[in-house]
Design a protein around this motif. Structure first.
Motif, PDB file in Angstrom:
ATOM      1  N   LYS A 158      -9.937   1.943 -31.235  1.00 32.23           N
ATOM      2  CA  LYS A 158      -9.006   2.859 -31.899  1.00 32.23           C
ATOM      3  C   LYS A 158      -7.566   2.450 -31.605  1.00 32.23           C
ATOM      4  O   LYS A 158      -6.697   2.528 -32.479  1.00 32.23           O
ATOM      5  CB  LYS A 158      -9.258   4.294 -31.433  1.00 32.23           C
ATOM      6  N   MET A 159      -7.319   2.003 -30.379  1.00 29.44           N
ATOM      7  CA  MET A 159      -5.981   1.548 -30.012  1.00 29.44           C
ATOM      8  C   MET A 159      -5.581   0.326 -30.838  1.00 29.44           C
ATOM      9  O   MET A 159      -4.433   0.196 -31.268  1.00 29.44           O
ATOM     10  CB  MET A 159      -5.922   1.214 -28.521  1.00 29.44           C
ATOM     11  N   VAL A 160      -6.528  -0.581 -31.053  1.00 32.69           N
ATOM     12  CA  VAL A 160      -6.244  -1.761 -31.875  1.00 32.69           C
ATOM     13  C   VAL A 160      -5.881  -1.327 -33.289  1.00 32.69           C
ATOM     14  O   VAL A 160      -4.951  -1.863 -33.903  1.00 32.69           O
ATOM     15  CB  VAL A 160      -7.447  -2.720 -31.895  1.00 32.69           C
ATOM     16  N   GLY A 161      -6.596  -0.325 -33.804  1.00 35.22           N
ATOM     17  CA  GLY A 161      -6.281   0.194 -35.131  1.00 35.22           C
ATOM     18  C   GLY A 161      -4.886   0.794 -35.192  1.00 35.22           C
ATOM     19  O   GLY A 161      -4.143   0.580 -36.158  1.00 35.22           O
TER      20      GLY A 161
ATOM     21  N   LEU B 297       0.829   0.304 -36.551  1.00 34.72           N
ATOM     22  CA  LEU B 297       2.196   0.308 -36.035  1.00 34.72           C
ATOM     23  C   LEU B 297       2.956  -0.937 -36.491  1.00 34.72           C
ATOM     24  O   LEU B 297       4.147  -0.866 -36.821  1.00 34.72           O
ATOM     25  CB  LEU B 297       2.161   0.376 -34.506  1.00 34.72           C
ATOM     26  N   ALA B 298       2.269  -2.073 -36.517  1.00 36.11           N
ATOM     27  CA  ALA B 298       2.905  -3.311 -36.981  1.00 36.11           C
ATOM     28  C   ALA B 298       3.280  -3.203 -38.456  1.00 36.11           C
ATOM     29  O   ALA B 298       4.407  -3.532 -38.856  1.00 36.11           O
ATOM     30  CB  ALA B 298       1.969  -4.496 -36.754  1.00 36.11           C
ATOM     31  N   VAL B 299       2.347  -2.725 -39.275  1.00 36.57           N
ATOM     32  CA  VAL B 299       2.615  -2.575 -40.707  1.00 36.57           C
ATOM     33  C   VAL B 299       3.731  -1.560 -40.931  1.00 36.57           C
ATOM     34  O   VAL B 299       4.640  -1.773 -41.740  1.00 36.57           O
ATOM     35  CB  VAL B 299       1.333  -2.144 -41.448  1.00 36.57           C
ATOM     36  N   TYR B 300       3.672  -0.454 -40.201  1.00 36.03           N
ATOM     37  CA  TYR B 300       4.660   0.620 -40.345  1.00 36.03           C
ATOM     38  C   TYR B 300       6.065   0.140 -40.015  1.00 36.03           C
ATOM     39  O   TYR B 300       7.046   0.567 -40.634  1.00 36.03           O
ATOM     40  CB  TYR B 300       4.263   1.775 -39.427  1.00 36.03           C
ATOM     41  N   ASN B 301       6.167  -0.773 -39.037  1.00 35.89           N
ATOM     42  CA  ASN B 301       7.468  -1.308 -38.640  1.00 35.89           C
ATOM     43  C   ASN B 301       7.804  -2.607 -39.370  1.00 35.89           C
ATOM     44  O   ASN B 301       8.695  -3.352 -38.958  1.00 35.89           O
ATOM     45  CB  ASN B 301       7.502  -1.532 -37.126  1.00 35.89           C
TER      46      ASN B 301
ATOM     47  N   PRO C  45      -6.966 -11.850 -38.689  1.00 31.79           N
ATOM     48  CA  PRO C  45      -8.057 -12.703 -39.191  1.00 31.79           C
ATOM     49  C   PRO C  45      -9.362 -11.945 -39.406  1.00 31.79           C
ATOM     50  O   PRO C  45     -10.422 -12.349 -38.933  1.00 31.79           O
ATOM     51  CB  PRO C  45      -8.193 -13.758 -38.087  1.00 31.79           C
ATOM     52  N   PHE C  46      -9.278 -10.821 -40.123  1.00 32.28           N
ATOM     53  CA  PHE C  46     -10.471 -10.043 -40.429  1.00 32.28           C
ATOM     54  C   PHE C  46     -10.944 -10.373 -41.839  1.00 32.28           C
ATOM     55  O   PHE C  46     -10.134 -10.659 -42.724  1.00 32.28           O
ATOM     56  CB  PHE C  46     -10.178  -8.542 -40.332  1.00 32.28           C
ATOM     57  N   PRO C  47     -12.239 -10.301 -42.082  1.00 33.18           N
ATOM     58  CA  PRO C  47     -12.759 -10.572 -43.432  1.00 33.18           C
ATOM     59  C   PRO C  47     -12.543  -9.379 -44.354  1.00 33.18           C
ATOM     60  O   PRO C  47     -12.242  -8.264 -43.912  1.00 33.18           O
ATOM     61  CB  PRO C  47     -14.253 -10.810 -43.180  1.00 33.18           C
ATOM     62  N   LEU C  48     -12.753  -9.625 -45.640  1.00 32.74           N
ATOM     63  CA  LEU C  48     -12.588  -8.573 -46.639  1.00 32.74           C
ATOM     64  C   LEU C  48     -13.530  -7.402 -46.378  1.00 32.74           C
ATOM     65  O   LEU C  48     -13.219  -6.254 -46.716  1.00 32.74           O
ATOM     66  CB  LEU C  48     -12.849  -9.156 -48.037  1.00 32.74           C
ATOM     67  N   ALA C  49     -14.676  -7.675 -45.750  1.00 35.00           N
ATOM     68  CA  ALA C  49     -15.662  -6.619 -45.486  1.00 35.00           C
ATOM     69  C   ALA C  49     -15.059  -5.456 -44.708  1.00 35.00           C
ATOM     70  O   ALA C  49     -15.395  -4.292 -44.958  1.00 35.00           O
ATOM     71  CB  ALA C  49     -16.852  -7.197 -44.718  1.00 35.00           C
ATOM     72  N   LEU C  50     -14.174  -5.745 -43.762  1.00 40.92           N
ATOM     73  CA  LEU C  50     -13.576  -4.678 -42.963  1.00 40.92           C
ATOM     74  C   LEU C  50     -12.766  -3.729 -43.840  1.00 40.92           C
ATOM     75  O   LEU C  50     -12.857  -2.502 -43.701  1.00 40.92           O
ATOM     76  CB  LEU C  50     -12.687  -5.274 -41.873  1.00 40.92           C
ATOM     77  N   TYR C  51     -11.978  -4.293 -44.750  1.00 43.22           N
ATOM     78  CA  TYR C  51     -11.138  -3.457 -45.608  1.00 43.22           C
ATOM     79  C   TYR C  51     -11.990  -2.679 -46.609  1.00 43.22           C
ATOM     80  O   TYR C  51     -11.643  -1.554 -46.985  1.00 43.22           O
ATOM     81  CB  TYR C  51     -10.102  -4.330 -46.314  1.00 43.22           C
ATOM     82  N   LYS C  52     -13.111  -3.255 -47.024  1.00 43.63           N
ATOM     83  CA  LYS C  52     -14.032  -2.520 -47.892  1.00 43.63           C
ATOM     84  C   LYS C  52     -14.596  -1.305 -47.162  1.00 43.63           C
ATOM     85  O   LYS C  52     -14.690  -0.212 -47.722  1.00 43.63           O
ATOM     86  CB  LYS C  52     -15.180  -3.434 -48.344  1.00 43.63           C
TER      87      LYS C  52
ATOM     88  N   LEU D  37      -5.405  -9.840 -27.734  1.00 38.88           N
ATOM     89  CA  LEU D  37      -6.486  -8.914 -28.058  1.00 38.88           C
ATOM     90  C   LEU D  37      -7.657  -9.607 -28.746  1.00 38.88           C
ATOM     91  O   LEU D  37      -8.815  -9.212 -28.568  1.00 38.88           O
ATOM     92  CB  LEU D  37      -5.962  -7.792 -28.955  1.00 38.88           C
ATOM     93  N   LEU D  38      -7.360 -10.630 -29.545  1.00 36.57           N
ATOM     94  CA  LEU D  38      -8.407 -11.300 -30.304  1.00 36.57           C
ATOM     95  C   LEU D  38      -9.115 -12.388 -29.504  1.00 36.57           C
ATOM     96  O   LEU D  38     -10.100 -12.958 -29.973  1.00 36.57           O
ATOM     97  CB  LEU D  38      -7.820 -11.898 -31.589  1.00 36.57           C
ATOM     98  N   GLN D  39      -8.631 -12.673 -28.305  1.00 38.62           N
ATOM     99  CA  GLN D  39      -9.279 -13.682 -27.475  1.00 38.62           C
ATOM    100  C   GLN D  39     -10.618 -13.160 -26.963  1.00 38.62           C
ATOM    101  O   GLN D  39     -10.782 -11.969 -26.701  1.00 38.62           O
ATOM    102  CB  GLN D  39      -8.384 -14.059 -26.291  1.00 38.62           C
TER     103      GLN D  39
END
Length: 204
Positions: A128-131, A136-140, A147-154, A97-99
């Motif tokens: 939205k599917m990527v989200g 789903l990965a975290v949940y499981n 490799p996302f920057p802190l800005a995304l989480y902000k 997906l990140l390619q």
């Protein structure tokens, strides 16, 4: 609360949620447990078409199943998912997906962090599917390097990114803007312009 404690709390919450969802698929009759629904979210994918098969699986599944434990099966392979197959699945999936081939994300050559390549209204559902897949990965309880920057989480927390966040994502651009702000000389014409940076288009 430190990161380890937060991780443990997240794990316990996920297990409890999975158990509740699985109980909804179970019917106890005369002391026997009968499953009236599939107690797992089972996903069968082809290695060579892992992205499309995964998206098709998410589009066709009842959202209730996303709260159940995920089991992954690679088509034509006999390995049973006891956890290892699931980890391999997410690792391969996010690498794909990140390619740049998919055109959804771009990687900064200096920071090696990724950002969204630009929004086409027809592609929003794919993001939205990527989200959903990240959740789903975290949940499981699968650790995946995002490799996302802190800005995304902000932004997800409704916080305003600042210049330091841009510098983390794009060091060259961030340093250039900081040098412009710090410059004290009077040997250039005053630029009567305001500079702004939008991480996302305003209409999204």
């Amino acid at each position: 609360m430190n990161a380890a404690a937060k991780g443990e709390l997240l794990y316990v919450e996920a297990v409890m949620s999975m158990q509740t969802s699985m109980n909804g698929a179970r019917l106890t009759l005369f002391g026997f447990d009968l499953f009236i629904e599939q107690p797992f979210f089972e996903l069968t994918v082809r290695r060579n078409h892992i992205v499309q098969d995964t998206i098709n699986g998410l589009l066709s599944i009842d959202r209730r199943y996303l709260q159940r434990p995920l089991k992954v099966q690679f088509m034509s392979e006999e390995a049973e998912d006891a956890g290892g197959v699931k980890k391999e699945f997410f690792m391969i999936l996010f690498q794909k997906l990140l390619q740049s081939d998919y055109g959804m994300f771009v990687e900064d050559p200096d920071s090696h962090l990724v950002w969204f390549s630009g929004f086409d209204i027809e592609e929003v559902n794919y993001y939205k599917m990527v989200g959903i897949l990240c959740g789903l990965a975290v949940y499981n309880c699968v650790l995946v390097a995002f490799p996302f920057p802190l800005a995304l989480y902000k932004i997800l927390l409704d916080q305003q990114p600042v210049l330091e966040d841009l510098t983390e994502l794009s060091p060259v651009e961030g340093r250039s803007l900081q040098e412009l702000l710090d410059y004290q000389g009077d040997d250039f014409e005053v630029i009567r312009e305001n500079f702004s940076l939008n991480f996302f288009p305003k209409d999204l």
